[in-house]
Enzyme design. Sequence first.
Site, PDB file in Angstrom:
ATOM      1  N   ILE A 288       0.845  -1.204   0.000  1.00 55.88           N
ATOM      2  CA  ILE A 288       0.000   0.000   0.000  1.00 55.88           C
ATOM      3  C   ILE A 288       0.881   1.256   0.000  1.00 55.88           C
ATOM      4  CG2 ILE A 288      -1.894   1.195   1.183  1.00 55.88           C
ATOM      5  CD1 ILE A 288      -2.547  -1.588   2.518  1.00 55.88           C
TER       6      ILE A 288
ATOM      7  N   ASP B 233      12.018   2.248   5.764  1.00 55.75           N
ATOM      8  CA  ASP B 233      11.559   0.851   5.716  1.00 55.75           C
ATOM      9  C   ASP B 233      12.760  -0.037   6.037  1.00 55.75           C
ATOM     10  OD1 ASP B 233       8.885  -0.505   3.939  1.00 55.75           O
ATOM     11  OD2 ASP B 233      10.489  -1.796   4.693  1.00 55.75           O
TER      12      ASP B 233
ATOM     13  N   SER C 210       9.587  -6.239   1.846  1.00 55.94           N
ATOM     14  CA  SER C 210       9.545  -5.510   0.566  1.00 55.94           C
ATOM     15  C   SER C 210      10.959  -5.443  -0.005  1.00 55.94           C
ATOM     16  CB  SER C 210       8.971  -4.109   0.759  1.00 55.94           C
ATOM     17  OG  SER C 210       9.715  -3.406   1.728  1.00 55.94           O
TER      18      SER C 210
ATOM     19  N   ALA D  70       4.302   1.109   8.249  1.00 53.52           N
ATOM     20  CA  ALA D  70       5.173  -0.015   8.617  1.00 53.52           C
ATOM     21  C   ALA D  70       4.565  -0.849   9.736  1.00 53.52           C
ATOM     22  CB  ALA D  70       6.542   0.518   9.050  1.00 53.52           C
TER      23      ALA D  70
ATOM     24  N   LYS E 203       1.961  -7.865   9.204  1.00 55.82           N
ATOM     25  CA  LYS E 203       0.514  -7.926   8.919  1.00 55.82           C
ATOM     26  C   LYS E 203      -0.061  -9.328   8.706  1.00 55.82           C
ATOM     27  CE  LYS E 203       0.946  -7.627   3.922  1.00 55.82           C
ATOM     28  NZ  LYS E 203       0.389  -7.193   2.665  1.00 55.82           N
TER      29      LYS E 203
ATOM     30  N   SER F  96      -7.372  -0.952  10.386  1.00 57.13           N
ATOM     31  CA  SER F  96      -7.961  -2.062   9.627  1.00 57.13           C
ATOM     32  C   SER F  96      -9.390  -2.322  10.078  1.00 57.13           C
ATOM     33  CB  SER F  96      -7.104  -3.306   9.874  1.00 57.13           C
ATOM     34  OG  SER F  96      -7.760  -4.464   9.415  1.00 57.13           O
TER      35      SER F  96
ATOM     36  N   TYR G 275      -2.427  -9.740  15.736  1.00 55.34           N
ATOM     37  CA  TYR G 275      -2.270  -8.681  14.733  1.00 55.34           C
ATOM     38  C   TYR G 275      -3.410  -7.669  14.851  1.00 55.34           C
ATOM     39  CZ  TYR G 275      -2.986  -6.176  10.408  1.00 55.34           C
ATOM     40  OH  TYR G 275      -3.221  -5.162   9.513  1.00 55.34           O
TER      41      TYR G 275
ATOM     42  N   LYS H  97      -3.703  -3.351  16.022  1.00 56.59           N
ATOM     43  CA  LYS H  97      -4.344  -2.207  15.348  1.00 56.59           C
ATOM     44  C   LYS H  97      -5.244  -1.454  16.326  1.00 56.59           C
ATOM     45  CE  LYS H  97      -2.318  -2.580  11.520  1.00 56.59           C
ATOM     46  NZ  LYS H  97      -1.322  -1.599  11.143  1.00 56.59           N
TER      47      LYS H  97
ATOM     48  N   GLY I 254     -11.447 -18.478  12.639  1.00 59.50           N
ATOM     49  CA  GLY I 254     -11.274 -17.030  12.856  1.00 59.50           C
ATOM     50  C   GLY I 254     -11.948 -16.160  11.819  1.00 59.50           C
ATOM     51  N   ASP I 255     -12.435 -16.752  10.717  1.00 60.47           N
ATOM     52  CA  ASP I 255     -13.098 -15.930   9.692  1.00 60.47           C
ATOM     53  C   ASP I 255     -14.444 -15.438  10.205  1.00 60.47           C
ATOM     54  OD1 ASP I 255     -11.411 -15.615   7.549  1.00 60.47           O
ATOM     55  OD2 ASP I 255     -12.073 -17.419   6.497  1.00 60.47           O
TER      56      ASP I 255
HETATM   57  P1  NAD Z   1       3.495  -4.598   3.467  1.00 62.59           P
HETATM   58  O1  NAD Z   1       4.063  -5.693   4.301  1.00 62.59           O
HETATM   59  O2  NAD Z   1       3.524  -4.731   1.995  1.00 62.59           O
HETATM   60  O3  NAD Z   1       4.190  -3.212   3.857  1.00 62.59           O
HETATM   61  C1  NAD Z   1       4.626  -2.943   5.179  1.00 62.59           C
HETATM   62  C2  NAD Z   1       6.057  -2.418   5.067  1.00 62.59           C
HETATM   63  O4  NAD Z   1       6.531  -2.127   6.391  1.00 62.59           O
HETATM   64  C3  NAD Z   1       7.020  -3.432   4.449  1.00 62.59           C
HETATM   65  O5  NAD Z   1       7.726  -2.812   3.408  1.00 62.59           O
HETATM   66  C4  NAD Z   1       7.959  -3.810   5.615  1.00 62.59           C
HETATM   67  O6  NAD Z   1       9.272  -4.066   5.154  1.00 62.59           O
HETATM   68  C5  NAD Z   1       7.866  -2.572   6.492  1.00 62.59           C
HETATM   69  N1  NAD Z   1       8.127  -2.786   7.922  1.00 62.59           N
HETATM   70  C6  NAD Z   1       7.508  -3.673   8.761  1.00 62.59           C
HETATM   71  N2  NAD Z   1       8.028  -3.556  10.010  1.00 62.59           N
HETATM   72  C7  NAD Z   1       8.973  -2.582   9.958  1.00 62.59           C
HETATM   73  C8  NAD Z   1       9.865  -2.012  10.903  1.00 62.59           C
HETATM   74  N3  NAD Z   1       9.897  -2.407  12.181  1.00 62.59           N
HETATM   75  N4  NAD Z   1      10.715  -1.035  10.495  1.00 62.59           N
HETATM   76  C9  NAD Z   1      10.718  -0.615   9.216  1.00 62.59           C
HETATM   77  N5  NAD Z   1       9.906  -1.111   8.264  1.00 62.59           N
HETATM   78  C10 NAD Z   1       9.043  -2.100   8.636  1.00 62.59           C
HETATM   79  O7  NAD Z   1       1.992  -4.372   3.990  1.00 62.59           O
HETATM   80  P2  NAD Z   1       0.808  -3.528   3.351  1.00 62.59           P
HETATM   81  O8  NAD Z   1      -0.224  -4.479   2.868  1.00 62.59           O
HETATM   82  O9  NAD Z   1       1.340  -2.485   2.442  1.00 62.59           O
HETATM   83  O10 NAD Z   1       0.214  -2.869   4.674  1.00 62.59           O
HETATM   84  C11 NAD Z   1       0.552  -1.553   5.082  1.00 62.59           C
HETATM   85  C12 NAD Z   1      -0.164  -1.246   6.376  1.00 62.59           C
HETATM   86  O11 NAD Z   1      -1.572  -1.384   6.183  1.00 62.59           O
HETATM   87  C13 NAD Z   1       0.179  -2.162   7.535  1.00 62.59           C
HETATM   88  O12 NAD Z   1       0.192  -1.392   8.722  1.00 62.59           O
HETATM   89  C14 NAD Z   1      -0.967  -3.137   7.568  1.00 62.59           C
HETATM   90  O13 NAD Z   1      -1.170  -3.674   8.851  1.00 62.59           O
HETATM   91  C15 NAD Z   1      -2.120  -2.229   7.166  1.00 62.59           C
HETATM   92  N6  NAD Z   1      -3.258  -2.939   6.588  1.00 62.59           N
HETATM   93  C16 NAD Z   1      -3.056  -3.795   5.547  1.00 62.59           C
HETATM   94  C17 NAD Z   1      -4.133  -4.479   4.995  1.00 62.59           C
HETATM   95  C18 NAD Z   1      -3.921  -5.479   3.879  1.00 62.59           C
HETATM   96  O14 NAD Z   1      -4.765  -6.357   3.701  1.00 62.59           O
HETATM   97  N7  NAD Z   1      -2.866  -5.368   3.085  1.00 62.59           N
HETATM   98  C19 NAD Z   1      -5.428  -4.276   5.500  1.00 62.59           C
HETATM   99  C20 NAD Z   1      -5.596  -3.369   6.557  1.00 62.59           C
HETATM  100  C21 NAD Z   1      -4.491  -2.713   7.102  1.00 62.59           C
HETATM  101  C1  WQD Z   2     -11.179 -12.967   2.254  1.00 58.63           C
HETATM  102  C2  WQD Z   2     -12.259 -14.030   2.113  1.00 58.63           C
HETATM  103  C3  WQD Z   2     -11.812 -16.072   3.312  1.00 58.63           C
HETATM  104  C4  WQD Z   2      -8.391 -17.372   0.912  1.00 58.63           C
HETATM  105  C5  WQD Z   2      -7.440 -10.241   6.102  1.00 58.63           C
HETATM  106  C6  WQD Z   2      -7.089  -9.870   7.519  1.00 58.63           C
HETATM  107  C7  WQD Z   2      -7.593  -8.489   7.833  1.00 58.63           C
HETATM  108  C8  WQD Z   2      -7.116  -7.480   6.792  1.00 58.63           C
HETATM  109  C9  WQD Z   2      -7.398  -7.928   5.409  1.00 58.63           C
HETATM  110  C10 WQD Z   2      -5.094  -6.435   7.560  1.00 58.63           C
HETATM  111  C11 WQD Z   2     -12.566 -14.744   3.429  1.00 58.63           C
HETATM  112  C12 WQD Z   2     -11.857 -16.310   1.820  1.00 58.63           C
HETATM  113  C13 WQD Z   2      -9.461 -16.649   1.430  1.00 58.63           C
HETATM  114  C14 WQD Z   2      -8.654 -18.623   0.295  1.00 58.63           C
HETATM  115  C15 WQD Z   2     -11.006 -18.305   0.679  1.00 58.63           C
HETATM  116  N1  WQD Z   2      -5.704  -7.282   6.861  1.00 58.63           N
HETATM  117  N2  WQD Z   2     -10.743 -17.111   1.308  1.00 58.63           N
HETATM  118  N3  WQD Z   2      -9.951 -19.026   0.184  1.00 58.63           N
HETATM  119  O1  WQD Z   2      -9.521 -12.628   6.120  1.00 58.63           O
HETATM  120  O2  WQD Z   2     -11.058 -10.843   5.151  1.00 58.63           O
HETATM  121  O3  WQD Z   2      -8.854 -10.203   5.985  1.00 58.63           O
HETATM  122  O4  WQD Z   2      -6.891  -9.259   5.218  1.00 58.63           O
HETATM  123  O5  WQD Z   2      -5.519  -5.683   8.384  1.00 58.63           O
HETATM  124  O6  WQD Z   2      -7.135  -8.171   9.116  1.00 58.63           O
HETATM  125  O7  WQD Z   2      -7.684 -10.832   8.402  1.00 58.63           O
HETATM  126  O8  WQD Z   2      -8.990 -11.495   3.907  1.00 58.63           O
HETATM  127  O9  WQD Z   2      -8.231 -12.241   1.703  1.00 58.63           O
HETATM  128  O10 WQD Z   2      -7.708 -13.684   3.714  1.00 58.63           O
HETATM  129  O11 WQD Z   2     -10.054 -13.537   2.905  1.00 58.63           O
HETATM  130  O12 WQD Z   2     -12.148 -18.720   0.567  1.00 58.63           O
HETATM  131  O13 WQD Z   2      -7.729 -19.323  -0.143  1.00 58.63           O
HETATM  132  O14 WQD Z   2     -11.791 -15.046   1.224  1.00 58.63           O
HETATM  133  O15 WQD Z   2     -12.424 -17.103   4.014  1.00 58.63           O
HETATM  134  O16 WQD Z   2     -13.926 -14.997   3.450  1.00 58.63           O
HETATM  135  P1  WQD Z   2      -9.686 -11.389   5.357  1.00 58.63           P
HETATM  136  P2  WQD Z   2      -8.640 -12.754   3.023  1.00 58.63           P
END
Ligand code: NAD
Ligand code: WQD
Length: 340
Positions: A11, A30, A35, A82, A85, A125, A150, A154, A297-298
């Site tokens: 992101i 980072d 990454s 950062a 996740k 999140s 995790y 948040k 957990g889903d």
């Molecule tokens: P990502 O893992 O691609 O990016 C996170 C970055 O943070 C990575 O580049 C990693 O190297 C860096 N990082 C982690 N710990 C660090 C540290 N201690 N010092 C320096 N760098 C560090 O993840 P993303 O999907 O881009 O997520 C970005 C943020 O959004 C995270 O906080 C994540 O929890 C949150 N988020 C992600 C999702 C998702 O599904 N991708 C959903 C909701 C929230």
């Molecule tokens: C989506 C749907 C699965 C894989 C996670 C984190 C959440 C947030 C976003 C960071 C669900 C189904 C999945 C598969 C499947 N991240 N599924 N077969 O669980 O909604 O959220 O990412 O904050 O905290 O928990 O996302 O993409 O894992 O699942 O059927 O092989 O797809 O059961 O219904 P989720 P997901």
Amino acid sequence: MVIVTGGTGYIGSHTCVELINNGFEVVILDNLSNSHESMLDAIEELSGKRPTFYKVDIDDSDQLAAVFEKIGSKAESVIHFAAKKAVGESVQEPLEYYRNNLDSLINILVEMGRHQIQNLVFSSSCTVYGQPDVCPVTEETPRKEAESPYGNTKSICEDIIRDTSKAQSLNAISLRYFNPIGAHESAKIGELPIGVPNNLVPYVTQTAAGIRKELTIFGDDYVTDDGTCIRDYIHVVDLAKAHLQALRKLEAATSESSYDIFNIGTGKGSSVLDVVKAFETATGVSINYKLGPKREGDITAVYADTTKANTQLNWKAQLGLEESLKSSWNWEQNYRSRNT
Ligand code: NAD
Ligand code: WQD
């Protein structure tokens, strides 16, 4: 200047492109734990400017202080992506998650206080809602006990920011992302899961690419129209743009301190089967899938009410599910063609 922690991640990299394209000077911090430094080349290619980069462990207060000594006086804002996740990993290694995610935020807030940096955008999140009693969820919907360490990081981070904004000069926004998917239209940046993907969309694209034999749909007897779980899938470029709007709101603020929360989703719930069908329609590629048992957990369903972001951030998701999935597929194909 904006300091972007985690800016080489999924992101973060998309947000850096949007920021630079809108005239912001970006400095990325980072540790490259999830990454690659090559992301800087892609950001430069897509924005015409290479962000300054510091490889630093943000959870190490001395390392972070040394970096802020160099750049802190020039920065107005921080976007803090950062974090670790992986939900399942956090159950196995809770202390690593609490240490990394909580220490990193605390260190950032300490340095922001030291260097009088007032604006913070934080990556939260939808996981903080757990299984809500009613959908769509608004920002007023009560948070539920987290399903994983995790998720708990948040929720705790949100509270740390709220409390700090009452004690030091800090204007902060937590953005609660729903399910980010998709990739930049260039297919030069996107999500790079390590190993077997846990998340649905990378699993779908890897199945389409023949890397995985078949997708297992986790559960088909949930209380939803088609029996599969419902989520709100948001295109990562729309999500990146929400950060720009949050930053603009903070930079225009006249208050000494404030704290606000926004849902960032499309407002539309899609089932797992909807995702599979939309992928097939958008790409013309069939997905080999089977129905399997529920994943522990889903939750059954969660999707966003985005009225607050629409009205107060002047932000609305523009891209739909099919466009998002098409971009994920383009990224998967482009990445595989360059790396096989
Ligand atoms: P990502 O893992 O691609 O990016 C996170 C970055 O943070 C990575 O580049 C990693 O190297 C860096 N990082 C982690 N710990 C660090 C540290 N201690 N010092 C320096 N760098 C560090 O993840 P993303 O999907 O881009 O997520 C970005 C943020 O959004 C995270 O906080 C994540 O929890 C949150 N988020 C992600 C999702 C998702 O599904 N991708 C959903 C909701 C929230
Ligand atoms: C989506 C749907 C699965 C894989 C996670 C984190 C959440 C947030 C976003 C960071 C669900 C189904 C999945 C598969 C499947 N991240 N599924 N077969 O669980 O909604 O959220 O990412 O904050 O905290 O928990 O996302 O993409 O894992 O699942 O059927 O092989 O797809 O059961 O219904 P989720 P997901």
